[in-house]
Design a protein around this motif. Structure first.
Motif: not given
Lengths: 111, 115
Positions: A2, A9, A86, A103, B37-38, B40-42, B44
């Motif tokens: 990361q 989160q 988000t 994240s 993007q998967k 709940k992930k950022p 990529e």
């Protein structure tokens, strides 16, 4: 591993409460961007910070870039239900032509 | 026109199929990007094109093949994908690869399901 860490989160707040998300990098960043992604949507650019210690405001949103350019924060005053989504930071290292997304912090606002 | 348009919005494909994702922008941006993007992930980063030339390939498997026919169009050709490749594929553009302070403009994405 990361490149850019983001906390928390998840955050659940009551409408009217404040909210803050933090972004941390192990290395110095040349600049940092913030994006908002609504549920089912795509990231939308909010702002870019470039200078050490920079503070920028957009209505109820305040963005800060740390003095060492390794961390950043987004603060929302008096959240509204329209703030749900988000929030991602994206940091760019010197001599790298790409941004590393944090994240993300998922914000839920209860009316 | 301040949008990035992606087609199709949804795609279901078998592991033996060949399909293409398309992305178009008319903002005069000279850098274009593919992200994966998967849930709940950022996002990529997968590929970066700068002035129609491939600038960055983030070690993406060869079953993903990008193409930039001109400065307004970006394609992602898919072949022999795996179920774990199911994700939201986002296209983005910016004025130049070197940031100018305006940030990336993302398309609404193609939601890909590999069966």
């Amino acid at each position: 591993g990361q490149q850019v860490m983001q906390i928390p989160q998840y955050q659940h707040v009551q409408e009217g409460e404040d909210f803050t998300t933090y972004c941390n990098s192990s290395t110095t960043l040349s600049n940092i961007q913030w994006y908002k992604q609504r549920p089912g949507g795509h990231p939308v650019f909010l702002i870019q910070l470039v200078k050490s210690g920079e503070v920028k405001k957009q209505k109820r949103l305040t963005f800060q870039f740390g003095e060492a350019k390794k961390n950043s924060s987004l603060h929302i005053t008096a959240t509204q239900t329209t703030d749900v989504g988000t929030y991602f930071c994206a940091g760019k290292k010197y001599n790298f032509n790409k941004f590393y997304f944090g994240s993300g912090t998922k914000l839920n606002v209860k009316p | 026109d301040t949008e990035v348009t992606q087609t199709p919005k949804h795609l279901v494909m078998g592991m033996t199929n060949k399909k293409s994702l398309k992305c178009e922008q008319h903002m005069g941006h000279r850098a274009m990007y593919w992200y994966k993007q998967k849930a709940k992930k950022p996002p990529e980063l997968m590929f970066v094109y700068s002035y129609e030339k491939l600038s960055i390939n983030e070690s993406v498997p060869s079953r993903f093949s990008p193409e930039c026919p001109n400065s307004s169009l970006l394609n992602l050709h898919l072949h022999a994908l795996q179920p774990e490749d199911s994700a939201l594929y986002l296209c983005a553009s910016s004025q130049e690869e070197r940031t100018t302070g305006i940030g990336y403009t993302f398309g609404s994405g193609t939601r890909l399901t590999v069966v």
